[in-house]
Design an enzyme around this catalytic site. Structure first.
Site, PDB file in Angstrom:
ATOM      1  N   SER A  95     -18.381 -12.082   1.482  1.00 55.61           N
ATOM      2  CA  SER A  95     -18.740 -13.149   0.525  1.00 55.61           C
ATOM      3  C   SER A  95     -19.418 -14.255   1.322  1.00 55.61           C
ATOM      4  O   SER A  95     -18.761 -14.949   2.090  1.00 55.61           O
ATOM      5  CB  SER A  95     -17.491 -13.712  -0.143  1.00 55.61           C
ATOM      6  OG  SER A  95     -16.745 -12.698  -0.744  1.00 55.61           O
ATOM      7  N   LYS A 170     -20.458 -13.590  -7.090  1.00 50.06           N
ATOM      8  CA  LYS A 170     -19.167 -13.772  -6.407  1.00 50.06           C
ATOM      9  C   LYS A 170     -18.751 -15.250  -6.390  1.00 50.06           C
ATOM     10  O   LYS A 170     -17.572 -15.580  -6.566  1.00 50.06           O
ATOM     11  CB  LYS A 170     -19.279 -13.225  -4.977  1.00 50.06           C
ATOM     12  CG  LYS A 170     -18.061 -13.469  -4.099  1.00 50.06           C
ATOM     13  CD  LYS A 170     -16.828 -12.712  -4.549  1.00 50.06           C
ATOM     14  CE  LYS A 170     -15.643 -13.060  -3.638  1.00 50.06           C
ATOM     15  NZ  LYS A 170     -14.404 -12.415  -4.052  1.00 50.06           N
ATOM     16  N   LYS A 238     -14.220 -21.805   2.181  1.00 49.64           N
ATOM     17  CA  LYS A 238     -15.600 -21.429   2.530  1.00 49.64           C
ATOM     18  C   LYS A 238     -16.400 -21.041   1.287  1.00 49.64           C
ATOM     19  O   LYS A 238     -17.555 -21.451   1.117  1.00 49.64           O
ATOM     20  CB  LYS A 238     -15.512 -20.275   3.550  1.00 49.64           C
ATOM     21  CG  LYS A 238     -16.737 -19.513   3.888  1.00 49.64           C
ATOM     22  CD  LYS A 238     -16.966 -18.233   3.089  1.00 49.64           C
ATOM     23  CE  LYS A 238     -15.874 -17.224   3.116  1.00 49.64           C
ATOM     24  NZ  LYS A 238     -16.201 -15.970   2.420  1.00 49.64           N
TER      25      LYS A 238
HETATM   26  P1  NAD Z   1     -10.484 -11.171   7.797  1.00 49.09           P
HETATM   27  O1  NAD Z   1     -10.580 -12.481   8.494  1.00 49.09           O
HETATM   28  O2  NAD Z   1      -9.130 -10.535   7.598  1.00 49.09           O
HETATM   29  O3  NAD Z   1     -11.411 -10.060   8.525  1.00 49.09           O
HETATM   30  C1  NAD Z   1     -12.665 -10.306   9.082  1.00 49.09           C
HETATM   31  C2  NAD Z   1     -12.862  -9.367  10.266  1.00 49.09           C
HETATM   32  O4  NAD Z   1     -14.168  -9.553  10.808  1.00 49.09           O
HETATM   33  C3  NAD Z   1     -11.870  -9.621  11.402  1.00 49.09           C
HETATM   34  O5  NAD Z   1     -11.243  -8.402  11.760  1.00 49.09           O
HETATM   35  C4  NAD Z   1     -12.755 -10.166  12.544  1.00 49.09           C
HETATM   36  O6  NAD Z   1     -12.264  -9.824  13.833  1.00 49.09           O
HETATM   37  C5  NAD Z   1     -14.079  -9.488  12.220  1.00 49.09           C
HETATM   38  N1  NAD Z   1     -15.260 -10.139  12.792  1.00 49.09           N
HETATM   39  C6  NAD Z   1     -15.600 -11.461  12.768  1.00 49.09           C
HETATM   40  N2  NAD Z   1     -16.800 -11.645  13.350  1.00 49.09           N
HETATM   41  C7  NAD Z   1     -17.245 -10.421  13.757  1.00 49.09           C
HETATM   42  C8  NAD Z   1     -18.422  -9.955  14.409  1.00 49.09           C
HETATM   43  N3  NAD Z   1     -19.403 -10.789  14.752  1.00 49.09           N
HETATM   44  N4  NAD Z   1     -18.536  -8.630  14.645  1.00 49.09           N
HETATM   45  C9  NAD Z   1     -17.548  -7.767  14.293  1.00 49.09           C
HETATM   46  N5  NAD Z   1     -16.405  -8.151  13.674  1.00 49.09           N
HETATM   47  C10 NAD Z   1     -16.251  -9.457  13.404  1.00 49.09           C
HETATM   48  O7  NAD Z   1     -11.220 -11.384   6.384  1.00 49.09           O
HETATM   49  P2  NAD Z   1     -11.046 -10.510   5.046  1.00 49.09           P
HETATM   50  O8  NAD Z   1      -9.943 -11.086   4.230  1.00 49.09           O
HETATM   51  O9  NAD Z   1     -11.072  -9.061   5.361  1.00 49.09           O
HETATM   52  O10 NAD Z   1     -12.399 -10.953   4.282  1.00 49.09           O
HETATM   53  C11 NAD Z   1     -13.681 -10.431   4.622  1.00 49.09           C
HETATM   54  C12 NAD Z   1     -14.685 -10.910   3.577  1.00 49.09           C
HETATM   55  O11 NAD Z   1     -14.277 -10.449   2.282  1.00 49.09           O
HETATM   56  C13 NAD Z   1     -14.787 -12.451   3.481  1.00 49.09           C
HETATM   57  O12 NAD Z   1     -16.100 -12.829   3.232  1.00 49.09           O
HETATM   58  C14 NAD Z   1     -13.891 -12.758   2.289  1.00 49.09           C
HETATM   59  O13 NAD Z   1     -14.275 -13.992   1.660  1.00 49.09           O
HETATM   60  C15 NAD Z   1     -14.131 -11.546   1.410  1.00 49.09           C
HETATM   61  N6  NAD Z   1     -13.049 -11.220   0.472  1.00 49.09           N
HETATM   62  C16 NAD Z   1     -11.757 -11.223   0.870  1.00 49.09           C
HETATM   63  C17 NAD Z   1     -10.758 -10.933  -0.053  1.00 49.09           C
HETATM   64  C18 NAD Z   1      -9.298 -10.958   0.315  1.00 49.09           C
HETATM   65  O14 NAD Z   1      -8.455 -10.970  -0.585  1.00 49.09           O
HETATM   66  N7  NAD Z   1      -8.946 -10.953   1.594  1.00 49.09           N
HETATM   67  C19 NAD Z   1     -11.097 -10.614  -1.371  1.00 49.09           C
HETATM   68  C20 NAD Z   1     -12.422 -10.559  -1.738  1.00 49.09           C
HETATM   69  C21 NAD Z   1     -13.405 -10.868  -0.798  1.00 49.09           C
END
Ligand code: NAD
Length: 293
Positions: A95, A170, A238
């Site tokens: 997102s 979104k 964010k």
């Molecule tokens: P998270 O913080 O758990 O996971 C993000 C991952 O990305 C981490 O494992 C981190 O180490 C990795 N990362 C960061 N920078 C990187 C890079 N340059 N190269 C490789 N890996 C990298 O976040 P999440 O909850 O999995 O969310 C991910 C996305 O999905 C976000 O944009 C969030 O807004 C969206 N989202 C999350 C949810 C939820 O409920 N968690 C629901 C819908 C959407």
């Protein structure tokens, strides 16, 4: 299909696992080695960079926290575009700001790589079940080719417009969820301060007009004091920031969104940025001097 998957956090891990369950071959990368190890234990091939994962794949999916992370992982050194083959497709399911999605999309096009922005809604439980709602921006023929992959991760995938439209959709989703949780927090704090059992109040209203997916998912978490993420406060902050920036650029006023964003910033300053967004209730509890349980 051979699929590159970059970003194995709360969402990325189960999404990658569902693609493997459907028989796809996964090449995975995350800056956190533990996350790569968790997926290789399940049968994925671990890679040393995003570029290596993309180089082995027909489609590369990214699932990262925010726009700057997507720019680093796709456009940066060792990033997806260094490895991606011409004719392959990059699908960013993070997102992020619609403007950043368009910038990354244009860089992909310049390299002969197709691009979709395809953020999701549903959180960790639906990522695990493979029942996410996926909102997509991009070309219809590219969308149609990727739909079978979306079906492994979600129960719906909707093309809402050109690149960037997925993230506009979104942001609209995130405004509704955030304001809903804040309203639920005020309602449960009021009921608790009045001496009522918040669970009985939840049971009483959930079948009426106030009932919602948000209420059913989040009220039980608040009442049982389980704020394990789920969706982190800092990620929702964010999203609302991205919504307010996009709205400002279009001269759209979003007063409720602005107010809830301020609550989220305050919670982050209290060290609660990694709690689930249902912890918005704690902001209201602090003002009222009462705890919902
Ligand atoms: P998270 O913080 O758990 O996971 C993000 C991952 O990305 C981490 O494992 C981190 O180490 C990795 N990362 C960061 N920078 C990187 C890079 N340059 N190269 C490789 N890996 C990298 O976040 P999440 O909850 O999995 O969310 C991910 C996305 O999905 C976000 O944009 C969030 O807004 C969206 N989202 C999350 C949810 C939820 O409920 N968690 C629901 C819908 C959407």
């Amino acid at each position: 299909m051979k699929i590159g998957f970059v970003g194995l956090g709360i969402m990325g891990k189960p999404m990658a696992r569902n693609l493997m369950k459907a028989g796809h071959e996964l090449f995975v990368y995350d800056i956190a080695p533990d996350s790569v190890a968790a997926l290789t234990a399940d049968g994925a091939v671990g890679c040393a960079s995003a570029s290596e994962a993309a180089g082995k794949a027909e489609v590369t999916i990214t699932m990262l926290p925010d726009g700057p992370d997507v720019q680093a992982a796709v456009l940066g050194t060792g990033g997806v575009l260094e490895g991606a083959r011409s004719g392959s497709t990059v699908v960013d399911m993070s997102s992020i700001s619609p403007l950043v999605a368009q910038k990354v999309g244009a860089a992909c096009t310049a390299r002969g790589v197709e691009f979709l922005d395809a953020p999701v809604s549903g959180g960790e439980p639906k990522a695990i079940d493979g029942t996410l709602a996926i909102m997509v921006g991009g070309k219809k023929e590219v969308f149609d080719a990727i739909v079978p992959l979306f079906q492994c991760m979600g129960s719906s995938a909707t093309l809402t417009g050109p690149v960037g439209a997925g993230n506009v959709t979104k942001l609209a989703n995130q405004i509704m969820v955030a304001c809903n949780i804040a309203a639920m927090g005020e309602a449960l704090v009021l009921a608790t301060k009045a001496g009522l059992n918040p669970d009985v109040v939840f049971q009483a209203v959930k079948g009426g007009l106030a009932g919602s997916t948000v209420l059913n998912a989040k009220a039980p978490m608040v009442i049982s004091r389980n704020f394990r993420p789920g969706f982190r406060i800092r990620l929702h902050q964010k999203d609302l920031r991205n919504a307010l920036l996009a709205a400002e650029s279009m001269k759209v006023s979003l007063p409720f969104t602005a107010m809830v964003q301020q609550m989220l910033i305050s919670l982050m300053n209290d060290g609660k940025g990694d709690l689930d967004h249902s912890a918005i209730v704690q902001f209201v509890e602090d003002m009222a001097g009462v705890e919902v349980h």
